[in-house]
Design a protein around this motif. Sequence first.
Motif, PDB file in Angstrom:
ATOM      1  N   ARG A 158       0.858  -1.185   0.000  1.00  0.00           N
ATOM      2  CA  ARG A 158       0.000   0.000   0.000  1.00  0.00           C
ATOM      3  C   ARG A 158       0.895   1.235   0.000  1.00  0.00           C
ATOM      4  N   PHE A 159       0.789   2.014  -1.066  1.00  0.00           N
ATOM      5  CA  PHE A 159       1.610   3.227  -1.195  1.00  0.00           C
ATOM      6  C   PHE A 159       0.660   4.370  -1.539  1.00  0.00           C
ATOM      7  N   SER A 160       1.142   5.598  -1.407  1.00  0.00           N
ATOM      8  CA  SER A 160       0.259   6.704  -1.808  1.00  0.00           C
ATOM      9  C   SER A 160       0.912   7.508  -2.919  1.00  0.00           C
ATOM     10  N   ILE A 161       0.071   8.247  -3.615  1.00  0.00           N
ATOM     11  CA  ILE A 161       0.537   9.101  -4.712  1.00  0.00           C
ATOM     12  C   ILE A 161       0.527  10.545  -4.243  1.00  0.00           C
ATOM     13  N   SER A 162       1.583  11.259  -4.603  1.00  0.00           N
ATOM     14  CA  SER A 162       1.705  12.663  -4.227  1.00  0.00           C
ATOM     15  C   SER A 162       0.941  13.506  -5.246  1.00  0.00           C
ATOM     16  N   TRP A 163      -0.129  14.129  -4.791  1.00  0.00           N
ATOM     17  CA  TRP A 163      -0.951  14.955  -5.694  1.00  0.00           C
ATOM     18  C   TRP A 163      -0.098  16.023  -6.399  1.00  0.00           C
ATOM     19  N   PRO A 164       0.769  16.775  -5.672  1.00  0.00           N
ATOM     20  CA  PRO A 164       1.548  17.814  -6.384  1.00  0.00           C
ATOM     21  C   PRO A 164       2.618  17.271  -7.329  1.00  0.00           C
ATOM     22  N   ARG A 165       2.880  15.955  -7.283  1.00  0.00           N
ATOM     23  CA  ARG A 165       3.758  15.372  -8.313  1.00  0.00           C
ATOM     24  C   ARG A 165       2.971  15.218  -9.617  1.00  0.00           C
ATOM     25  N   ILE A 166       1.665  14.962  -9.473  1.00  0.00           N
ATOM     26  CA  ILE A 166       0.818  14.735 -10.651  1.00  0.00           C
ATOM     27  C   ILE A 166       0.276  16.068 -11.186  1.00  0.00           C
ATOM     28  N   GLN A 167      -0.215  16.901 -10.288  1.00  0.00           N
ATOM     29  CA  GLN A 167      -0.710  18.241 -10.670  1.00  0.00           C
ATOM     30  C   GLN A 167      -0.039  19.253  -9.740  1.00  0.00           C
ATOM     31  N   PRO A 168       1.060  19.841 -10.190  1.00  0.00           N
ATOM     32  CA  PRO A 168       1.878  20.688  -9.301  1.00  0.00           C
ATOM     33  C   PRO A 168       1.087  21.802  -8.617  1.00  0.00           C
ATOM     34  N   SER A 169       0.061  22.330  -9.281  1.00  0.00           N
ATOM     35  CA  SER A 169      -0.719  23.363  -8.589  1.00  0.00           C
ATOM     36  C   SER A 169      -2.139  22.874  -8.296  1.00  0.00           C
ATOM     37  N   GLY A 170      -2.348  21.570  -8.371  1.00  0.00           N
ATOM     38  CA  GLY A 170      -3.605  20.998  -7.903  1.00  0.00           C
ATOM     39  C   GLY A 170      -4.689  20.835  -8.953  1.00  0.00           C
ATOM     40  N   THR A 171      -4.546  21.522 -10.103  1.00  0.00           N
ATOM     41  CA  THR A 171      -5.546  21.373 -11.165  1.00  0.00           C
ATOM     42  C   THR A 171      -4.810  21.330 -12.512  1.00  0.00           C
ATOM     43  N   GLY A 172      -5.531  20.961 -13.536  1.00  0.00           N
ATOM     44  CA  GLY A 172      -4.975  21.064 -14.897  1.00  0.00           C
ATOM     45  C   GLY A 172      -4.205  19.841 -15.366  1.00  0.00           C
ATOM     46  N   THR A 173      -3.519  20.063 -16.484  1.00  0.00           N
ATOM     47  CA  THR A 173      -2.812  18.985 -17.186  1.00  0.00           C
ATOM     48  C   THR A 173      -1.829  18.258 -16.274  1.00  0.00           C
ATOM     49  N   PRO A 174      -1.849  16.923 -16.311  1.00  0.00           N
ATOM     50  CA  PRO A 174      -0.914  16.188 -15.446  1.00  0.00           C
ATOM     51  C   PRO A 174       0.540  16.314 -15.900  1.00  0.00           C
ATOM     52  N   ASN A 175       1.414  16.262 -14.920  1.00  0.00           N
ATOM     53  CA  ASN A 175       2.854  16.324 -15.142  1.00  0.00           C
ATOM     54  C   ASN A 175       3.347  14.936 -15.580  1.00  0.00           C
ATOM     55  N   ALA A 176       3.800  14.828 -16.821  1.00  0.00           N
ATOM     56  CA  ALA A 176       4.158  13.516 -17.380  1.00  0.00           C
ATOM     57  C   ALA A 176       5.244  12.817 -16.556  1.00  0.00           C
ATOM     58  N   LYS A 177       6.190  13.579 -16.054  1.00  0.00           N
ATOM     59  CA  LYS A 177       7.282  12.950 -15.301  1.00  0.00           C
ATOM     60  C   LYS A 177       6.788  12.368 -13.975  1.00  0.00           C
ATOM     61  N   GLY A 178       5.817  13.038 -13.385  1.00  0.00           N
ATOM     62  CA  GLY A 178       5.229  12.516 -12.147  1.00  0.00           C
ATOM     63  C   GLY A 178       4.498  11.207 -12.417  1.00  0.00           C
ATOM     64  N   LEU A 179       3.673  11.193 -13.471  1.00  0.00           N
ATOM     65  CA  LEU A 179       2.950   9.963 -13.814  1.00  0.00           C
ATOM     66  C   LEU A 179       3.931   8.843 -14.133  1.00  0.00           C
ATOM     67  N   ASP A 180       5.014   9.216 -14.801  1.00  0.00           N
ATOM     68  CA  ASP A 180       5.999   8.217 -15.189  1.00  0.00           C
ATOM     69  C   ASP A 180       6.615   7.523 -13.976  1.00  0.00           C
TER      70      ASP A 180
END
Length: 537
Positions: A143-165
């Motif tokens: 069980r691990f968690s995902i860091s929201w600001p790694r995926i959406q640095p400011s919380g909304t909008g287009t996802p950050n490809a490097k974070g998803l990667d």
Amino acid sequence: MAHAQWARYDQPASLRTCGSIKAMNRRQFVTRSAAAAGATLLGGGSRPAAATAGVDQIPGSVPSQTVEQARFPEGFLWGTATAAYQVEGAWNEDGKGESIWDRFTHTVGKVKGGTTGDVACDEYHLYPQDMAMAKRLHQKSYRFSISWPRIQPSGTGTPNAKGLDYYNRLVDAILEAGIRPFCTIYHWDLPQALEDRGGWPNRDLAGYYADYAGILAKHLGDRITVWAPFNMPWSFTYMGYGVGAFPPCRSNYGDFLKAAHTVSLAQGEALRAIKAASSKATVGSAYGMCPAYAKTDSEADRAAAARYHAMNNVYFLEAAMHGRYPKAFVGEPPYELMGFRPGDEKIMRAPLDWVGFHYYTRRIVSDAMGAPSFGGGSFAGTEIEQDSSGGRDPYTRFRAAMPTEGPLTEAGLEVWPRGIYDLVTQISREYNHPIIEITESGCSYLDTPYDKAKGGVPDARRIEFFREELAELSRAIADGARVRSFHAWSLLDNFEWAEGHCQRYGLIYVDYRDQKRTIKDSGWWYGRVSASNRLDV
Ligand code: FCB
């Protein structure tokens, strides 16, 4: 809900007796832990014979026969849990945005020892080695968690490809190790940009959060099938907005109620977003729960324990399962203060596929109707009962205290193995026997690598903690509870929030100077348990 029954049925008579019993227990515990440590040094990880002397006299301890006879079902999912902020580090790498925990730990005076999660266990880079170790310990679930600001640095909008990667690579590594990936979508690290827009009391966050959850399900849902929207929603809303001990350090009961309501809406919206994006998804929870025992047999204390259970344990579960809040308040729920709008009950309602919760310790609850100020009960050992900074609660009117009848861990939490039996059977009864995942349980002890144990970490107290608790869990399963997993907190020592590096919960020791990992005796023991489904290994 059958609150009156559970509040009554395990009220040990000794709770109402005096301090001399406690003093005796402490002496016995010291004798036992010393013997346990010695026996482990000599004989490896199995139950130290010398350590059993006096065990049965420690309140709450489990007879050795129960431990030896305990069996877990074929296919039981033995796992461990971590959280992004506590292990990943790489706090500003590859486009990650700032989280409220980055802001908090970078503020002087907030964290014990002045440490931060900037590097933590460097899991962002070391995950291949950590997953290999989990495999070596025969783990079946992670069980691990995902860091929201790694995926959406400011919380909304287009996802950050490097974070998803990063999470793509992590999930692949988990699967390659033959382990089930269990994803917690939010383990407390809100993008700071969303806090700047009002944080969880702002109900717009429900929609932003559902978008974020949908992005994860779209990109990872082909491989992740087990999702928990929130880790310990009561704790982060109450500690962050009600009493201000965690970021964003606000202390206003109305803000807590609003934050909690946004989270209920978000939980429902997220479940629908995840299922729309991934047909394989199952959604559950990772709530923090403490079984509540009424301080006395009085009706008032039993009712107070029921309110504690409603507020601290099942508030969000009831919201998801039935689209309503449980009876946590004296009188009508303060709907206006919550920001509750007509129709919200439909948004909140999102029946979970399984129910996940943590167990660490228990609470003794009493009525506080006559008291001038009241508290909801804190996250860890010390209850915030009379908080002068403004986090007052005239609505739930109970006092919750952590007893010290059983031995204490390094974090000050009472060890009470029976609590997991009581909690699991209670939730089973109240929610029509759902599938249950134990999403966390563990204990902090500060054992370190020891040269006389060939550099190993003889942490006999942790083995004893899990052995007795798991024996109680196996009893609950034998009595019909549909528990399918257990996740030890944690795979490895990590950044323990405001306690920094002052607590060590891991099955693997981490030397933060060079990131060297050493599997503790408890880790080896847990590996044998995972391989055999029994505890006398
Ligand atoms: C739980 C948290 C987890 C960790 C353990 C010790 O309440 O979910 O992140 O801090 O406590």
